[in-house]
Design a protein around this motif. Structure first.
Motif, short mmCIF file in Angstrom:
data_model
loop_
_atom_site.label_atom_id
_atom_site.label_comp_id
_atom_site.label_asym_id
_atom_site.label_seq_id
_atom_site.Cartn_x
_atom_site.Cartn_y
_atom_site.Cartn_z
N LYS A 1 0.70 -1.05 -0.35
CA LYS A 1 0.02 -0.26 -0.01
C LYS A 1 1.18 1.02 0.21
CE LYS A 1 -3.76 -2.02 2.70
NZ LYS A 1 -4.28 -2.57 1.74
N LYS B 1 -2.98 -0.10 9.83
CA LYS B 1 -3.06 -0.93 8.89
C LYS B 1 -2.10 -2.21 8.52
CE LYS B 1 -5.22 1.96 5.11
NZ LYS B 1 -6.04 1.72 4.66
N MET C 1 -8.21 -8.10 2.52
CA MET C 1 -9.90 -8.48 3.25
C MET C 1 -9.83 -7.80 4.88
SD MET C 1 -10.12 -12.77 2.00
CE MET C 1 -8.45 -12.90 2.41
N GLY C 2 -9.36 -6.65 4.61
CA GLY C 2 -9.47 -5.98 6.29
C GLY C 2 -8.81 -6.65 7.61
N GLN D 1 -4.67 8.87 7.56
CA GLN D 1 -5.63 9.91 8.64
C GLN D 1 -6.92 9.10 7.64
OE1 GLN D 1 -5.74 13.25 5.43
NE2 GLN D 1 -7.71 13.46 5.99
N ILE E 1 -11.27 8.55 7.56
CA ILE E 1 -12.11 9.07 7.13
C ILE E 1 -13.76 8.90 7.59
CG2 ILE E 1 -13.16 9.62 4.72
CD1 ILE E 1 -10.58 10.81 4.32
N ASP F 1 -18.60 2.50 2.20
CA ASP F 1 -17.84 2.65 1.05
C ASP F 1 -17.75 1.93 -0.33
OD1 ASP F 1 -16.22 0.34 1.23
OD2 ASP F 1 -14.12 0.58 2.13
N ARG G 1 -19.86 -1.26 -0.80
CA ARG G 1 -19.93 -2.24 0.65
C ARG G 1 -20.27 -1.95 1.55
NH1 ARG G 1 -14.02 -3.29 -1.04
NH2 ARG G 1 -13.81 -1.36 0.66
N ASN H 1 -15.19 -4.72 4.18
CA ASN H 1 -14.88 -5.82 2.97
C ASN H 1 -15.51 -7.10 2.96
OD1 ASN H 1 -12.40 -4.45 4.33
ND2 ASN H 1 -11.76 -5.36 2.45
N GLU I 1 -7.46 3.49 -0.44
CA GLU I 1 -6.29 2.00 -1.25
C GLU I 1 -6.49 1.81 -2.79
OE1 GLU I 1 -5.16 -1.45 -0.17
OE2 GLU I 1 -7.37 -2.32 0.17
N ASN J 1 -5.88 -1.93 -5.61
CA ASN J 1 -5.64 -3.04 -5.76
C ASN J 1 -5.46 -3.66 -6.91
OD1 ASN J 1 -6.83 -4.29 -2.66
ND2 ASN J 1 -8.92 -2.60 -3.34
N1 LIG Z 1 -8.44 6.14 6.58
C1 LIG Z 1 -9.76 5.46 6.34
N2 LIG Z 1 -11.07 6.13 6.58
C2 LIG Z 1 -11.93 5.00 7.13
N3 LIG Z 1 -12.54 3.79 6.76
C3 LIG Z 1 -10.85 3.32 6.62
C4 LIG Z 1 -9.48 4.32 6.08
N4 LIG Z 1 -8.67 2.97 5.73
C5 LIG Z 1 -9.66 1.56 5.44
N5 LIG Z 1 -10.05 2.46 5.90
C6 LIG Z 1 -11.99 0.98 5.76
O1 LIG Z 1 -11.34 -0.45 6.39
C7 LIG Z 1 -11.47 -1.58 4.60
C8 LIG Z 1 -10.21 -1.93 4.75
O2 LIG Z 1 -8.63 -0.97 4.55
P1 LIG Z 1 -8.47 -1.42 3.65
O3 LIG Z 1 -9.06 -1.75 1.94
O4 LIG Z 1 -7.13 -0.64 3.07
O5 LIG Z 1 -7.30 -2.97 3.59
P2 LIG Z 1 -7.56 -4.62 3.15
O6 LIG Z 1 -8.65 -4.10 3.10
O7 LIG Z 1 -6.73 -5.02 4.24
O8 LIG Z 1 -6.68 -4.36 1.86
P3 LIG Z 1 -7.80 -5.13 0.37
O9 LIG Z 1 -8.77 -4.01 -0.42
O10 LIG Z 1 -6.51 -4.80 -0.60
O11 LIG Z 1 -8.29 -6.50 0.70
C9 LIG Z 1 -11.33 -0.38 3.79
O12 LIG Z 1 -11.95 -0.59 2.97
C10 LIG Z 1 -13.05 0.79 4.57
O13 LIG Z 1 -13.96 0.18 4.58
#
Ligand SMILES: Nc1ncnc2c1ncn2[C@@H]1O[C@H](COP(=O)(O)OP(=O)(O)OP(=O)(O)O)[C@@H](O)[C@H]1O
Ligand SMILES: [Mg+2]
Length: 258
Positions: free
Chosen positions: A13, A54, A60-61, A112, A114, A125, A146, A156, A223, A225
């Motif tokens: 990331k 994170k 997958m969150g 940061q 949101i 989101d 989602r 997720n 982010e 993907n």
């Molecule tokens: N800066 C942020 N502010 C608010 N919500 C966030 C933020 N970062 C992440 N989230 C929430 O957490 C979820 C997961 O974060 P992120 O997508 O960055 O990681 P991940 O899901 O583990 O990675 P991937 O999508 O590659 O599987 C986001 O879809 C969102 O709902």
């Protein structure tokens, strides 16, 4: 960049955010991001009051935490949530020690936070799917909302989130015609992200951009993907979306990867 075969996927990331920051038109959409350490966490918390912590190579969150400074519902000044578990602390040192203890393996970053829009008291989101077409141009082929599990801080699908059409999730927040133009703008933003990232990482073929929308309806890029799940689009009523997404994924060699 290495010569020879260009990587199809970029996991970090951190690297992807760095690449997006190079584009002055995309920069305003990026929440501030720092490497995870004690000083950065303290500073980011003071500045933004709410941050996400994170894994740099997460998916997958998993392992994602939301950290709040002076949350109104609590007397303790520091709080964080991982999965459904909320922990509160009186001092920053206690907070930091507990986060360290509950982190999964590998490097972490701080972003940061949101304050996401909600639908029936659950945060949501949006995921924008952009794919290289057989004609070798980037095209937004789908987008979907989602909705987080009511007790979780990630949206997720693989963390118990629910897939819902974006228009439905936006409907309490803006009027019909506005929803349409808002979604068109997001699709354009997804394509801009793809065009730029492809310049930095020429091997990528598909990009799923996670867009957060804040309380002022401002979109933020959470982010990107490089191996976005095409199957989430099966949940849309319009079956043409899924058919196209899958057709392009196949043409892009997605199912021969492993
Ligand atoms: N800066 C942020 N502010 C608010 N919500 C966030 C933020 N970062 C992440 N989230 C929430 O957490 C979820 C997961 O974060 P992120 O997508 O960055 O990681 P991940 O899901 O583990 O990675 P991937 O999508 O590659 O599987 C986001 O879809 C969102 O709902
Ligand atoms: Mg994500």
């Amino acid at each position: 960049m290495k010569s020879g075969r260009q990587p199809r996927h970029v996991i970090s990331k951190w690297k992807k955010n760095k690449a997006l920051l190079e584009n002055k038109d995309l920069k305003p959409y990026l929440p501030e991001m720092r490497k995870f350490d004690r000083a950065n966490l303290l500073n980011m918390l003071k500045k933004h009051k709410m941050v996400y912590v994170k894994p740099v190579n997460g998916s997958m969150g998993k392992g994602v935490m939301r950290v709040d400074l002076k949350p109104s519902a609590s007397n303790a000044p520091y709080r964080y949530q991982l999965e459904t578990k909320v922990r509160s602390f009186n001092t920053f040192d206690e907070l930091y020690a507990s986060i360290q203890q509950h982190k999964v393996k590998g490097d972490y970053l701080i972003q940061q936070g949101i304050h996401l829009l909600t639908y029936q008291n659950r945060t949501f989101d949006l995921r924008i799917m952009v794919q290289k077409t057989p004609q070798k141009v980037w095209k937004t082929t789908g987008y979907i909302g989602r909705l987080a599990h009511p007790k979780k801080i990630v949206t997720n699908y693989h963390s118990d989130g629910t897939l819902v059409p974006a228009e439905k999730l936006l409907s309490p927040h803006m009027k019909g015609p506005k929803i349409k133009s808002y979604c068109v703008n997001l699709q354009d933003l997804g394509a801009d992200v793809a065009n730029h990232l492809h310049k930095v990482f020429p091997g990528i073929r598909e990009i799923g951009t996670d867009i957060a929308i804040d309380q002022k309806l401002r979109p933020w890029i959470l982010e990107v993907n490089t191996s976005p799940d095409p199957f989430i689009f099966r949940k849309l009523k319009d079956k043409n979306v899924f058919r196209t997404v899958i057709r392009y994924s196949r043409a892009n060699g997605r199912f021969q990867d492993k």
